[in-house]
Write a protein that holds these residues in place. Structure first.
Motif, short mmCIF file in Angstrom:
data_model
loop_
_atom_site.label_atom_id
_atom_site.label_comp_id
_atom_site.label_asym_id
_atom_site.label_seq_id
_atom_site.Cartn_x
_atom_site.Cartn_y
_atom_site.Cartn_z
N LYS A 105 2.33 2.63 -3.26
CA LYS A 105 1.32 3.27 -4.12
C LYS A 105 0.89 4.61 -3.53
N LYS A 106 0.86 4.68 -2.21
CA LYS A 106 0.35 5.87 -1.53
C LYS A 106 1.36 7.02 -1.50
N GLU A 151 0.82 -1.20 0.00
CA GLU A 151 0.00 0.00 0.00
C GLU A 151 0.86 1.26 0.00
#
Length: 366
Positions: A314-315, A311
Motif C-alpha cells: 500500500k505504501k 503495509e
C-alpha cells in the motif's frame, strides 16, 4: 519376392537409423572453446573481470568472507551454444570448491547439460569431476545424433571457476547460440535461490522457472546470507533488469526483517522506480514439525513478513507480495529439515509461476 522386399525395407530402415547416429570415435580428439566466448546467460551484472563471477568483489564492498566466496560462485549461470559434435566435454579450472553434505556434488561443483528438442529443453547429461581429477577433461556425453544441437550447460552452484573450456570433436563446429530467453528478471535470495540440496545445477527453482516460462532469470542466491543488507542492495541498484523477485524472508530473523525491510525497499525503488519488485513469502521448513522452538522462530519470521508486506504494497508503488509452497508432496520433499529436494523446488517454481507472469504482464512482459 515378398521376403526379399521385406529384407530390403528392413535394411533401409537400419541404414536410416545409422545415418541419424553419429558414433563418437574411440580415441576422439577434443578441441576446446572457452565457455565465456560463447553465450553466457543468467548474470545479474555483466561487467565482472572474471566472467563466471556474479559480482565484482573488488568494486562492491561490505561482504563477509563467506559472502565474497558465494558471489564469486557460478550459481544460476548457463552457457548457450550450438554444435554438430558427436560428443561434449568440459575442462574446468577451479578456484574455490564446495563439498557440502546436503547437496549432491554434481550440483555443487558439476555440470548439467540440456539440449533443445521439438522446441523444448530436454535433459541430456550431468556429471561432476572425480576427486583428484577435478581439472581433467570431463566427458559429459557421447554418440550424439548427427546435425546441429542447441545446448544449454548449467554451471556449478557453489564453486568458483577461473576458466571453463567446452570440448567438442575435432573437425566439428561450436558457435554461440542466440538466447531464446526474453527480458531480464533478477532474483535475490537465500540458499533456496542458490539451489542448496538440488541434485544438479538446473534443478533450483529459478532455473526451473526460467525453462518453464522462457523468462531469463538472473540469480543472486547466497546461502545463509540474504538478510536485506544494504551492500547487497547496492549491487541490485546497479543491475540492468526489467523486474526483481526477492526470496528475502528465509534468512533474516523477525527482528531483522522489521528493521531492514523498508529501507531496503526504498533504496532499490530509488534506483528502479518503474519496475515491479516482487517479494515472496518464505516456504514452510519441515524441521519445525516437531520442534517447538524452531516452529516459533519460523512462524515469527513469516508473520512479520506478512504484516510488513501488507503495509508495503500500500505504501510503495510497484511492490508486490506473493505466496509460495513446495507442492502437494511438500511434506515429503525435505532433504535436511530446511531445504527441499528437486521435487520441492519443482513445487516452488510451479507455485509462483502464474503469480509472477500475471504481475509481469502488467508491465508489458508477456
Amino acid at each position: 519376392m515378398k521376403r526379399i522386399e521385406f529384407l530390403l525395407a528392413a535394411l533401409m530402415l537400419l541404414f536410416g537409423a545409422c545415418a541419424m547416429r553419429a558414433q563418437t570415435p574411440k580415441n576422439v580428439e577434443y578441441v576446446f572453446t572457452e565457455a565465456s566466448d560463447l553465450n553466457l546467460v543468467g548474470k545479474i551484472l555483466d561487467d565482472t573481470p572474471n566472467p563466471y563471477h556474479r559480482v565484482d568483489t573488488c568494486r562492491y564492498k561490505g561482504f563477509t568472507k563467506s559472502e565474497n566466496i558465494q558471489v564469486r560462485c557460478s550459481a544460476g549461470l548457463a552457457v548457450l551454444f550450438e554444435t554438430n559434435s558427436s560428443t561434449i566435454s568440459v575442462k574446468p579450472d577451479y578456484g574455490y570448491m564446495n563439498r557440502g553434505v546436503n547437496t549432491m556434488g554434481i550440483s555443487l561443483r558439476g555440470y548439467d547439460l540440456y539440449i533443445m528438442k521439438d522446441g523444448k529443453w530436454l535433459y541430456a547429461a550431468s556429471k561432476a569431476p572425480a576427486d583428484g581429477k577435478e581439472e581433467n577433461n570431463l566427458v559429459l556425453i557421447k554418440d550424439l545424433p548427427q546435425g546441429v544441437k542447441k545446448c544449454m550447460l548449467y554451471l556449478p552452484i557453489y564453486s568458483e571457476l577461473y576458466s571453463l573450456k567446452i570440448g567438442t570433436e575435432k573437425g566439428s563446429e561450436i558457435t554461440p547460440m542466440e538466447s531464446p530467453f526474453r527480458y531480464r528478471v533478477g532474483i535475490f535470495g537465500s540458499s533456496f535461490t542458490q539451489g542448496i540440496s538440488t541434485s544438479r545445477p538446473g534443478m533450483s527453482y529459478p532455473m526451473q522457472l526460467m525453462r518453464n516460462t522462457g523468462i531469463q532469470i538472473l540469480g543472486l542466491g547466497c546461502s545463509g546470507n540474504c538478510k536485506l543488507q544494504p551492500y547487497f542492495a547496492d549491487v541490485l541498484c546497479d543491475a540492468d533488469v526489467d523486474a526483481f523477485i526477492f526470496d528475502a524472508f528465509s534468512n533474516p530473523s523477525a527482528a531483522m526483517i522489521k528493521e531492514r525491510l523498508f529501507p531496503f525497499i526504498e533504496k532499490v525503488r530509488k534506483a528502479h522506480p518503474d519496475i515491479p519488485l516482487i517479494f515472496m513469502q518464505t516456504i514452510y521448513r519441515e524441521g519445525r514439525n516437531f520442534s517447538t522452538v524452531t516452529a516459533a522462530y519460523e512462524q515469527a519470521k513469516m508473520d512479520m513478513a506478512s504484516e510488513l508486506m501488507a503495509e508495503a504494497v500500500k505504501k510503495y508503488d510497484n511492490v508486490y507480495f506473493i505466496r509460495t509452497d513446495t507442492g502437494r508432496n511438500g511434506h515429503e520433499s525435505s532433504v535436511d529439515g530446511i531445504h527441499p529436494s528437486d521435487m520441492g523446488y519443482l513445487g516452488w517454481a510451479e507455485s509462483i509461476e502464474k503469480q509472477v507472469l500475471k504481475i509481469l504482464k502488467k508491465y508489458g512482459m508477456k
